[in-house]
Write a protein that holds these residues in place. Structure first.
Motif, short mmCIF file in Angstrom:
data_model
loop_
_atom_site.label_atom_id
_atom_site.label_comp_id
_atom_site.label_asym_id
_atom_site.label_seq_id
_atom_site.Cartn_x
_atom_site.Cartn_y
_atom_site.Cartn_z
N HIS A 26 8.11 27.96 51.09
CA HIS A 26 7.89 28.10 52.53
C HIS A 26 9.22 28.34 53.24
O HIS A 26 9.34 29.19 54.12
N HIS B 274 11.19 23.65 61.88
CA HIS B 274 9.83 23.70 61.32
C HIS B 274 9.83 23.59 59.79
O HIS B 274 8.98 22.90 59.20
N HIS C 228 10.51 31.59 55.59
CA HIS C 228 11.12 31.52 56.92
C HIS C 228 12.53 32.10 56.95
O HIS C 228 13.00 32.51 58.00
FE FE2 Z 1 5.76 27.93 58.34
#
Ligand code: FE2
Length: 431
Positions: free
Chosen positions: A149, A60, A153
């Motif tokens: 980001h 992702h 994560h």
């Molecule tokens: Fe995300």
């Protein structure tokens, strides 16, 4: 995300360019290193809908660069696999369909090695893009957002692996380094903060998320705030005083959740022969009373504060009090992967352990600051649409990368969430 143009970007030196490449690679490689102690089987499983498999996190974060940076901004870029656009979309409606979140753990394909090849493919393309300098400001800002980001994560990889391993009867350790440090107890004190107008929120050219802006003024009545976070030992006293069985200490919604789910202690705690043990990333370990409490929900934090004849600080109070505290702390890079006891007292009137160790619940709903504007485009879905039904946490944790935190950073989770490294610090009105 702060898309404010950096006026100096067009004049960056070759040294800065090399630093951009190195920073990109070092943050991307840090994610892969976190998967180092794990098998392909470990990386594929999802232990609950709130958590995601490590393989999904690795894919992702890569999808983010492919979708928001390479697709629109690298001419001729060919997606690694077009179907990944749906498979690894988390919540971006503007991008289109997405695979259901609770079914992320059902993906035996792509294989982990294919996800790693996906990462290599995208990294090569981003480095190619970085080589075409000067980059438009907006492209540079999107790459920066992708790196921030990625760091978010990285923390989720650790908290999700911890939850996953806790559900395994073999109680595996992610890494084994227990005990972590010599224990030294320090007593928390009350720090007084005077009434007045304070400025909160981010300003300036450095990166921030859009939810930290605009910087604005708030009026604060005089208050007191604890010099240290609440410890595991403090929380044991709450439990021994029947804190989980006294409805008068709890918010109504919190009491309903606590009773329905049978909460008798923080997440991962277990009573054995009269002693508390908890599950850690180092496997099972005795609860250390001198370390900051973690894995409590907002509801438990609020009930504890009421029991302690105190309250949670608002996020503005926290920021006003912590704004001058040292950003140094126990972050992911320390390798402890667990909150640590306070080793050195800070200066007079300074908060200790404001940054790192545990995220601290505040009493503040997660909402927009006055004048808040979402970032333009699909990345505007990053923060703004979650401003309902959640509470703000501040300060970062032992799983947060150290370069990812600042005093104005607003994390947010629903009030019943407890799988993050979430704790609390007490506040009181002025005497
Ligand atoms: Fe995300």
């Amino acid at each position: 995300m702060n898309l404010t143009p950096d006026s100096k970007s067009s004049a960056r030196s070759a040294e800065c360019h090399r630093n951009d490449d190195e920073r990109y690679l070092s943050i991307r490689q840090a994610s892969r290193r976190l998967a180092g102690p794990l098998s392909a089987e470990d990386c594929a499983i999802q232990s609950m809908p709130d958590a995601s498999p490590v393989k999904w996190h690795l894919a992702h974060t890569t999808w983010f660069f492919e979708t928001f940076v390479l697709g629109p901004r690298q001419p001729g870029y060919l997606p690694f696999k077009p179907l990944y656009r749906v498979l690894f979309n988390s919540y971006y409606n503007a991008i289109g369909d997405r695979h259901p979140r609770p079914e992320r753990g059902m993906l035996s394909r792509p294989l982990l090695e294919e996800v790693l090849a996906y990462r290599d493919h995208v990294d090569a393309a981003v480095l190619e893009l970085l080589a075409r300098r000067p980059l438009p400001n907006e492209t540079a800002a999107l790459i920066e957002l992708g790196l921030q980001h990625e760091q978010q994560h990285q923390e989720l990889i650790l908290t999700d692996v911890k939850h996953l391993f806790s559900r395994n009867p073999l109680k595996p350790a992610y890494q084994k380094q227990w005990p972590l440090t010599p224990i030294q107890s320090r007593k928390s004190e009350w720090i007084s903060v005077g009434a007045g107008i304070y400025e909160v929120g981010h300003s300036g050219p450095d990166f921030c998320f859009d939810n930290e802006t605009p910087r604005h003024r708030v009026w604060l009545d005089a208050f007191r705030i604890a010099s240290q976070p609440v410890t595991h030992g403090d929380f044991m006293e709450f439990i021994e005083d029947a804190g989980y069985r006294r409805a008068e200490l709890w918010l109504s919604a919190g009491w309903d959740v606590a009773t329905a789910r049978g909460w008798q202690a923080p997440l991962y705690w277990e009573r054995r022969d009269g002693a508390w043990w908890s599950f850690t990333l180092h496997g099972e370990a005795p609860v250390d009373p001198h370390t900051p409490i973690c894995h409590v929900s907002f509801y438990e934090a609020d009930a504890f504060a009421r029991w302690a004849h105190a309250r949670l600080p608002t996020e503005s109070e926290w920021e006003a009090a912590a704004g001058h505290a040292s950003l140094a702390g126990n972050f992911l890079e320390s390798g402890a992967l667990h909150p640590l006891a306070l080793r050195e007292a800070p200066g007079d009137g300074m908060l200790a352990q404001a940054f790192g160790d545990v995220w601290e619940w505040t009493r503040s709903d997660y909402g927009p600051y006055p004048g808040f504007q979402c970032s333009a485009g699909a990345v505007g879905e990053y923060n703004g649409k979650f401003m309902s039904g959640q509470y703000v946490l501040r300060g970062g944790s032992c799983a947060t990368p150290s370069s990812h935190i600042r005093a104005t950073y607003r994390n947010f989770f629903p009030p019943d969430a407890r799988w993050q490294f979430s704790g609390l610090r007490l506040a009181r009105d002025a005497e």
